[in-house]
Scaffold this active site. Structure first.
Site, PDB file in Angstrom:
ATOM      1  N   ARG A  28       0.823  -1.220   0.000  1.00 21.42           N
ATOM      2  CA  ARG A  28       0.000   0.000   0.000  1.00 21.42           C
ATOM      3  C   ARG A  28       0.857   1.270   0.000  1.00 21.42           C
ATOM      4  O   ARG A  28       0.500   2.261   0.664  1.00 21.42           O
ATOM      5  CB  ARG A  28      -0.937   0.038   1.216  1.00 21.42           C
ATOM      6  CG  ARG A  28      -2.004  -1.032   1.193  1.00 21.42           C
ATOM      7  CD  ARG A  28      -3.287  -0.517   0.558  1.00 21.42           C
ATOM      8  NE  ARG A  28      -4.234  -1.601   0.379  1.00 21.42           N
ATOM      9  CZ  ARG A  28      -5.329  -1.772   1.099  1.00 21.42           C
ATOM     10  NH1 ARG A  28      -5.639  -0.921   2.044  1.00 21.42           N
ATOM     11  NH2 ARG A  28      -6.123  -2.773   0.840  1.00 21.42           N
ATOM     12  N   ARG A  32      -3.336   6.395   1.676  1.00 23.83           N
ATOM     13  CA  ARG A  32      -3.805   7.587   2.394  1.00 23.83           C
ATOM     14  C   ARG A  32      -2.800   8.238   3.315  1.00 23.83           C
ATOM     15  O   ARG A  32      -2.998   9.365   3.751  1.00 23.83           O
ATOM     16  CB  ARG A  32      -5.079   7.236   3.184  1.00 23.83           C
ATOM     17  CG  ARG A  32      -6.291   7.117   2.313  1.00 23.83           C
ATOM     18  CD  ARG A  32      -7.395   6.372   3.018  1.00 23.83           C
ATOM     19  NE  ARG A  32      -6.969   4.994   3.259  1.00 23.83           N
ATOM     20  CZ  ARG A  32      -7.721   4.062   3.815  1.00 23.83           C
ATOM     21  NH1 ARG A  32      -8.927   4.363   4.230  1.00 23.83           N
ATOM     22  NH2 ARG A  32      -7.272   2.843   3.978  1.00 23.83           N
ATOM     23  N   ARG A  41      -6.895  11.611  -4.985  1.00 20.51           N
ATOM     24  CA  ARG A  41      -8.136  10.881  -4.777  1.00 20.51           C
ATOM     25  C   ARG A  41      -9.324  11.836  -4.716  1.00 20.51           C
ATOM     26  O   ARG A  41     -10.393  11.546  -5.255  1.00 20.51           O
ATOM     27  CB  ARG A  41      -8.065  10.060  -3.501  1.00 20.51           C
ATOM     28  CG  ARG A  41      -9.224   9.112  -3.378  1.00 20.51           C
ATOM     29  CD  ARG A  41      -9.190   8.375  -2.075  1.00 20.51           C
ATOM     30  NE  ARG A  41     -10.203   8.914  -1.193  1.00 20.51           N
ATOM     31  CZ  ARG A  41     -10.730   8.250  -0.199  1.00 20.51           C
ATOM     32  NH1 ARG A  41     -10.328   7.029   0.069  1.00 20.51           N
ATOM     33  NH2 ARG A  41     -11.630   8.802   0.550  1.00 20.51           N
ATOM     34  N   ASP A  78      -7.095  -2.484  -7.207  1.00 20.20           N
ATOM     35  CA  ASP A  78      -7.588  -3.212  -6.046  1.00 20.20           C
ATOM     36  C   ASP A  78      -7.854  -4.653  -6.453  1.00 20.20           C
ATOM     37  O   ASP A  78      -8.123  -4.927  -7.623  1.00 20.20           O
ATOM     38  CB  ASP A  78      -8.868  -2.581  -5.496  1.00 20.20           C
ATOM     39  CG  ASP A  78      -9.101  -3.033  -4.067  1.00 20.20           C
ATOM     40  OD1 ASP A  78      -8.502  -2.448  -3.154  1.00 20.20           O
ATOM     41  OD2 ASP A  78      -9.840  -4.010  -3.876  1.00 20.20           O
ATOM     42  N   TYR A 155     -15.064 -12.179  -0.194  1.00 17.39           N
ATOM     43  CA  TYR A 155     -15.792 -10.924  -0.473  1.00 17.39           C
ATOM     44  C   TYR A 155     -17.014 -11.180  -1.352  1.00 17.39           C
ATOM     45  O   TYR A 155     -18.063 -10.553  -1.181  1.00 17.39           O
ATOM     46  CB  TYR A 155     -14.870  -9.909  -1.149  1.00 17.39           C
ATOM     47  CG  TYR A 155     -13.818  -9.341  -0.222  1.00 17.39           C
ATOM     48  CD1 TYR A 155     -14.123  -8.296   0.647  1.00 17.39           C
ATOM     49  CD2 TYR A 155     -12.533  -9.862  -0.194  1.00 17.39           C
ATOM     50  CE1 TYR A 155     -13.165  -7.771   1.506  1.00 17.39           C
ATOM     51  CE2 TYR A 155     -11.566  -9.351   0.667  1.00 17.39           C
ATOM     52  CZ  TYR A 155     -11.896  -8.308   1.516  1.00 17.39           C
ATOM     53  OH  TYR A 155     -10.952  -7.795   2.371  1.00 17.39           O
TER      54      TYR A 155
HETATM   55  O1  CP3 Z   1       0.088  -1.791  -2.477  1.00 17.75           O
HETATM   56  C1  CP3 Z   1      -0.283  -0.858  -3.217  1.00 17.75           C
HETATM   57  O2  CP3 Z   1       0.109   0.325  -3.065  1.00 17.75           O
HETATM   58  C2  CP3 Z   1      -1.208  -1.157  -4.400  1.00 17.75           C
HETATM   59  C3  CP3 Z   1      -2.574  -0.880  -4.208  1.00 17.75           C
HETATM   60  C4  CP3 Z   1      -3.506  -1.865  -3.520  1.00 17.75           C
HETATM   61  C5  CP3 Z   1      -4.766  -1.440  -2.989  1.00 17.75           C
HETATM   62  N1  CP3 Z   1      -5.445  -2.544  -2.578  1.00 17.75           N
HETATM   63  C6  CP3 Z   1      -5.217  -0.051  -2.940  1.00 17.75           C
HETATM   64  C7  CP3 Z   1      -6.286   0.307  -1.981  1.00 17.75           C
HETATM   65  C8  CP3 Z   1      -3.443  -3.250  -3.358  1.00 17.75           C
HETATM   66  C9  CP3 Z   1      -2.312  -4.216  -3.702  1.00 17.75           C
HETATM   67  C10 CP3 Z   1      -4.687  -3.664  -2.766  1.00 17.75           C
HETATM   68  C11 CP3 Z   1      -5.014  -5.066  -2.478  1.00 17.75           C
HETATM   69  C12 CP3 Z   1      -6.169  -5.360  -1.625  1.00 17.75           C
HETATM   70  N2  CP3 Z   1      -7.403  -4.762  -1.628  1.00 17.75           N
HETATM   71  C13 CP3 Z   1      -6.225  -6.430  -0.706  1.00 17.75           C
HETATM   72  C14 CP3 Z   1      -5.117  -7.431  -0.470  1.00 17.75           C
HETATM   73  C15 CP3 Z   1      -4.015  -6.836   0.330  1.00 17.75           C
HETATM   74  C16 CP3 Z   1      -4.410  -6.554   1.733  1.00 17.75           C
HETATM   75  O3  CP3 Z   1      -4.392  -5.355   2.094  1.00 17.75           O
HETATM   76  O4  CP3 Z   1      -4.703  -7.490   2.467  1.00 17.75           O
HETATM   77  C17 CP3 Z   1      -7.505  -6.436  -0.126  1.00 17.75           C
HETATM   78  C18 CP3 Z   1      -8.011  -7.406   0.935  1.00 17.75           C
HETATM   79  C19 CP3 Z   1      -8.241  -5.390  -0.720  1.00 17.75           C
HETATM   80  C20 CP3 Z   1      -9.671  -5.027  -0.479  1.00 17.75           C
HETATM   81  C21 CP3 Z   1      -9.819  -3.655   0.028  1.00 17.75           C
HETATM   82  N3  CP3 Z   1      -9.561  -2.527  -0.695  1.00 17.75           N
HETATM   83  C22 CP3 Z   1     -10.228  -3.278   1.323  1.00 17.75           C
HETATM   84  C23 CP3 Z   1     -10.591  -4.234   2.441  1.00 17.75           C
HETATM   85  C24 CP3 Z   1     -10.232  -1.882   1.340  1.00 17.75           C
HETATM   86  C25 CP3 Z   1     -10.719  -1.007   2.452  1.00 17.75           C
HETATM   87  C26 CP3 Z   1      -9.749  -0.960   3.580  1.00 17.75           C
HETATM   88  C27 CP3 Z   1      -8.923   0.280   3.486  1.00 17.75           C
HETATM   89  O5  CP3 Z   1      -7.696   0.217   3.648  1.00 17.75           O
HETATM   90  O6  CP3 Z   1      -9.554   1.347   3.270  1.00 17.75           O
HETATM   91  C28 CP3 Z   1      -9.767  -1.421   0.089  1.00 17.75           C
HETATM   92  C29 CP3 Z   1      -9.561  -0.033  -0.337  1.00 17.75           C
HETATM   93  C30 CP3 Z   1      -8.203   0.344  -0.818  1.00 17.75           C
HETATM   94  N4  CP3 Z   1      -7.451  -0.361  -1.712  1.00 17.75           N
HETATM   95  C31 CP3 Z   1      -7.497   1.534  -0.498  1.00 17.75           C
HETATM   96  C32 CP3 Z   1      -6.297   1.520  -1.227  1.00 17.75           C
HETATM   97  C33 CP3 Z   1      -5.241   2.600  -1.267  1.00 17.75           C
HETATM   98  C34 CP3 Z   1      -8.011   2.643   0.393  1.00 17.75           C
HETATM   99  C35 CP3 Z   1      -9.011   3.381  -0.403  1.00 17.75           C
HETATM  100  C36 CP3 Z   1      -9.075   4.829  -0.055  1.00 17.75           C
HETATM  101  O7  CP3 Z   1      -9.858   5.150   0.833  1.00 17.75           O
HETATM  102  O8  CP3 Z   1      -8.349   5.616  -0.696  1.00 17.75           O
END
Ligand code: CP3
Length: 352
Positions: A28, A32, A41, A78, A155
């Site tokens: 990640r 944020r 964003r 994502d 999911y």
């Molecule tokens: O690593 C990176 O920088 C690449 C981007 C990336 C995102 N999601 C961006 C994201 C990657 C590799 C993911 C994978 C992802 N997404 C996973 C597997 C990795 C892990 O974290 O376990 C999972 C389970 C998801 C599903 C997901 N996406 C969830 C549960 C959430 C909400 C939780 C949260 O952190 O807000 C997201 C949203 C998400 N995906 C964000 C980002 C930057 C946050 C969104 C935002 O509010 O900007």
């Protein structure tokens, strides 16, 4: 013609070849905790708009690399784009996690699921990969990724994030054949998706099995690892005369590293619940390791960040085969200055 990479230490470490420094990237890393990410964003309107607009996805992918000398870029997207492309209707409520409008809970719903064409329904991802590769211009490699079939299925069946996975486990124990049908379909979709990312320019791929650790050992092998193994076997691993390495990451999977090491991947991701030296001894020379600093260390002082990072580096104790990373994604409340300290510490560490 392939342009040579200016910095290939991430790929070299995954292949357990000699490196001058331990490579580092951060799960990640575009997120944020970076004010510039929050600005882009809000310009995009929403997280999904950000993912679906290749120019903006490219912009946020590059943001952490402008701040820190990281050794790899990771596609900004994502894991839930794949079930979205299968017709489930992904949404993000502000302040909450992801959700699906059409969860999948029966064999008939599973049988109706389409397999998306990655260059059609997921074209925005492939366009982002192509654009990012162009902008990176051979500086560092680009990582593509997908969720594991099991993690995506949690999911898809729950219709949201979950702690206990009640609907998913009901299906798993009550109708195992229906769960297998779902996992087979998702595996086919994920294989096509990752192969399309490789064709578009991804130079390494990672499979995120965030919820594999919720399974029993027996069910982990049957319902998660077996499908990741099948995907790894079906990936087009050669691209422009280079091998494309694969990293498997099962969060909470530290007890099953020996099984994971035999799945055909080049490297395993580790969360922070295992000593990296113990993990290295258990997998031997079968795979490289990626990890495994507790992301919460970054809440502490620079001094603590340095000490804890060196603890992981010392613990690994070999000259190659380690990609430094956090054990899971960086938290939104982290000060980016702690990340600068972390990257500096890892790069200053003598590797031999
Ligand atoms: O690593 C990176 O920088 C690449 C981007 C990336 C995102 N999601 C961006 C994201 C990657 C590799 C993911 C994978 C992802 N997404 C996973 C597997 C990795 C892990 O974290 O376990 C999972 C389970 C998801 C599903 C997901 N996406 C969830 C549960 C959430 C909400 C939780 C949260 O952190 O807000 C997201 C949203 C998400 N995906 C964000 C980002 C930057 C946050 C969104 C935002 O509010 O900007």
């Amino acid at each position: 013609m392939t342009t040579p990479l200016a910095n290939d230490r991430f790929l070299r470490a995954l292949f357990r070849e000699p490196v001058d420094r331990t490579p580092i990237w951060i799960m990640r890393q575009a997120g944020r905790y970076l004010p510039e990410y929050r600005a882009t964003r809000s310009k995009a309107g929403s997280f999904l708009d950000l993912c679906q607009t290749p120019e903006l996805a490219c912009e946020v992918t590059l943001q952490p690399l402008r701040r820190f000398p990281l050794d790899a870029a990771i596609l900004f997207s994502d894991i839930l784009t794949v079930p979205d492309a299968m017709g489930l209707g992904l949404y993000f409520e502000s302040g909450e996690g992801p959700g699906f409008r059409e969860p999948v809970r029966s064999l008939s719903a599973i049988e109706r699921l389409p397999i998306p064409d990655p260059e059609q329904e997921l074209r925005y991802v492939m366009d982002a990969v192509r654009l990012i590769r162009r902008e990176l211009d051979g500086s560092v490699p680009l990582i593509g990724f997908s969720g594991s079939p099991w993690t995506l299925a949690t999911y898809m069946v729950e219709g949201a994030g979950s702690r206990d996975f009640p609907e998913t486990k009901r299906l798993l124990y009550g109708e195992p054949q229906a769960m297998h049908a779902l996992l087979q379909k998702v595996s086919t979709a994920v294989t096509a998706y990752l192969n399309a990312q490789i064709r578009a320019g991804a130079q390494a791929v990672m499979i995120f099995d965030t919820w594999g650790g919720s399974l029993t050992p027996r069910l982990y092998r049957e319902f998660s690892l077996a499908y990741m193994q099948r995907i790894v076997a079906e990936l087009d691993r050669e691209r422009d005369d280079r091998r494309v390495p694969v990293v498997l990451f099962t969060k909470g999977g530290g007890a099953w590293l020996e099984w994971q090491a035999d799945a055909g991947a080049d490297a395993l991701g580790l969360d922070w619940t295992i000593e990296i030296g113990e993990a290295a001894a258990r997998v031997g020379d079968r795979v490289a390791l990626q990890g495994n600093l507790d992301p919460a260390v970054l809440y502490a002082s620079d001094q603590v960040v340095r000490t804890e990072a060196r603890r992981v580096l010392d613990g690994f104790g070999r000259s190659t085969g380690h990609v430094f990373n956090l054990g899971h994604g960086i938290h939104p409340g982290i000060d980016p200055d702690r990340v600068a300290t972390l990257v500096e510490t890892v790069h200053a560490y003598p590797v031999s």
